[in-house]
Design an enzyme around this catalytic site. Structure first.
Site, PDB file in Angstrom:
ATOM      1  N   ASN A  47       0.346  -1.477   0.052  1.00  8.51           N
ATOM      2  CA  ASN A  47       0.025  -0.347  -0.051  1.00  8.51           C
ATOM      3  C   ASN A  47       0.796   1.311  -0.200  1.00  8.51           C
ATOM      4  O   ASN A  47       2.078   1.391   1.179  1.00  8.51           O
ATOM      5  CB  ASN A  47      -0.612  -0.369   1.042  1.00  8.51           C
ATOM      6  N   GLU A  49       0.618   5.259   0.638  1.00  7.79           N
ATOM      7  CA  GLU A  49      -0.358   6.529   1.017  1.00  7.79           C
ATOM      8  C   GLU A  49      -0.016   7.740   1.408  1.00  7.79           C
ATOM      9  O   GLU A  49       1.085   7.986   0.184  1.00  7.79           O
ATOM     10  CB  GLU A  49      -0.928   6.130   2.611  1.00  7.79           C
ATOM     11  N   CYS A  58      -4.053   0.329  -2.353  1.00  4.74           N
ATOM     12  CA  CYS A  58      -3.990  -0.597  -1.687  1.00  4.74           C
ATOM     13  C   CYS A  58      -3.210  -1.672  -2.288  1.00  4.74           C
ATOM     14  O   CYS A  58      -2.241  -1.513  -3.318  1.00  4.74           O
ATOM     15  CB  CYS A  58      -5.740  -1.572  -1.531  1.00  4.74           C
ATOM     16  N   GLU A  60      -3.529  -5.098  -2.766  1.00  6.63           N
ATOM     17  CA  GLU A  60      -3.583  -5.338  -4.034  1.00  6.63           C
ATOM     18  C   GLU A  60      -3.863  -5.122  -5.317  1.00  6.63           C
ATOM     19  O   GLU A  60      -3.240  -5.422  -6.757  1.00  6.63           O
ATOM     20  CB  GLU A  60      -4.837  -5.949  -3.798  1.00  6.63           C
ATOM     21  N   CYS A 101      -9.514  -5.645   0.578  1.00  7.69           N
ATOM     22  CA  CYS A 101     -11.141  -4.653   0.318  1.00  7.69           C
ATOM     23  C   CYS A 101     -12.088  -4.758  -0.459  1.00  7.69           C
ATOM     24  O   CYS A 101     -12.167  -5.466  -1.838  1.00  7.69           O
ATOM     25  CB  CYS A 101     -10.972  -3.537   0.672  1.00  7.69           C
ATOM     26  N   CYS A 104     -10.437  -4.121  -4.200  1.00  6.66           N
ATOM     27  CA  CYS A 104      -9.643  -4.687  -4.351  1.00  6.66           C
ATOM     28  C   CYS A 104      -9.781  -6.048  -4.978  1.00  6.66           C
ATOM     29  O   CYS A 104      -9.602  -6.808  -5.503  1.00  6.66           O
ATOM     30  CB  CYS A 104      -8.416  -5.251  -3.627  1.00  6.66           C
TER      31      CYS A 104
HETATM   32  N1  THU Z   1      -5.513  -1.678   2.967  1.00  9.06           N
HETATM   33  C1  THU Z   1      -4.394  -2.285   1.636  1.00  9.06           C
HETATM   34  O1  THU Z   1      -3.785  -2.368   1.379  1.00  9.06           O
HETATM   35  N2  THU Z   1      -5.285  -3.958   1.202  1.00  9.06           N
HETATM   36  C2  THU Z   1      -6.553  -4.022   1.881  1.00  9.06           C
HETATM   37  O2  THU Z   1      -6.628  -4.937   0.896  1.00  9.06           O
HETATM   38  C3  THU Z   1      -7.049  -3.290   3.073  1.00  9.06           C
HETATM   39  C4  THU Z   1      -6.409  -2.214   3.236  1.00  9.06           C
HETATM   40  C5  THU Z   1      -4.262  -0.501   3.097  1.00  9.06           C
HETATM   41  C6  THU Z   1      -5.234   0.740   2.425  1.00  9.06           C
HETATM   42  C7  THU Z   1      -4.767   1.623   3.461  1.00  9.06           C
HETATM   43  O3  THU Z   1      -3.583   2.121   3.814  1.00  9.06           O
HETATM   44  C8  THU Z   1      -4.340   0.983   4.429  1.00  9.06           C
HETATM   45  O4  THU Z   1      -4.237  -0.236   4.522  1.00  9.06           O
HETATM   46  C9  THU Z   1      -5.590   0.709   6.367  1.00  9.06           C
HETATM   47  O5  THU Z   1      -6.584   0.852   5.750  1.00  9.06           O
END
Ligand code: THU
Length: 155
Positions: A47, A49, A58, A60, A101, A104
């Site tokens: 991920n 941010e 994300c 994925e 999520c 994804c």
């Molecule tokens: N996140 C992912 O990278 N993949 C997921 O399937 C769930 C959430 C990340 C997004 C964000 O940067 C952090 O986790 C908290 O939500």
């Protein structure tokens, strides 16, 4: 890396290693994803941010983008995800499994649609100790896909 298929534990180890390269200073939740192609090739992502919070992406999605470049979305067969916090010892920690999520899942379903083959999902905890294995069809039943666009009017 190709022609060598990986165990679930190996894929989780690759996902946990990818999480070490996450950029997640705002949530403190580092996620890594490792994707295995039909020939055993691997693509990874984490991920990323942003100070403008809503622009975060994300793990994925990052890994799927890398997979498209490396071998094509239609070759994706197995996806491992792991997430948690980086502990004091520098290792990814946390005991809850991380499943992709909703957004994804939709992106993974697009890859599955291309080949017509269900994709295995290996969801792991940050510490790698807890695993759950399922498939994208189970995680996203009755999904919307390219077939649903059959009635579109293209101009
Ligand atoms: N996140 C992912 O990278 N993949 C997921 O399937 C769930 C959430 C990340 C997004 C964000 O940067 C952090 O986790 C908290 O939500």
């Amino acid at each position: 890396m190709a022609d060598t298929h990986h165990s679930a534990a190996e894929l989780v180890a690759l996902a946990r290693a990818a999480a070490q390269r996450a950029h997640a200073p705002y949530s403190g939740f580092s996620v890594g994803c490792a994707i295995e192609a039909e020939d055993g090739s691997i693509a990874t992502g984490s991920n990323m941010e942003n100070a403008c919070y809503r622009l975060g992406t994300c793990a994925e999605i990052a890994a799927l983008t890398s997979a498209q470049q490396a071998f094509g979305l239609d070759k994706v067969r197995r996806i491992a995800v792991a997430g948690g916090h980086i502990g004091a010892d520098g290792a990814l920690a946390g005991t809850q499994t991380v499943t992709p999520c909703g957004g994804c899942r939709q992106a993974i379903a697009e890859a599955a649609d291309l080949s017509g083959v269900d994709i295995e999902i290996i969801a792991a905890s940050g510490d790698g100790g807890t695993l759950s294995q399922t498939t994208i069809a189970a995680l996203l039943p009755a999904s919307f896909g390219a077939d649903n666009l059959a009635d579109a009017e293209r101009r």
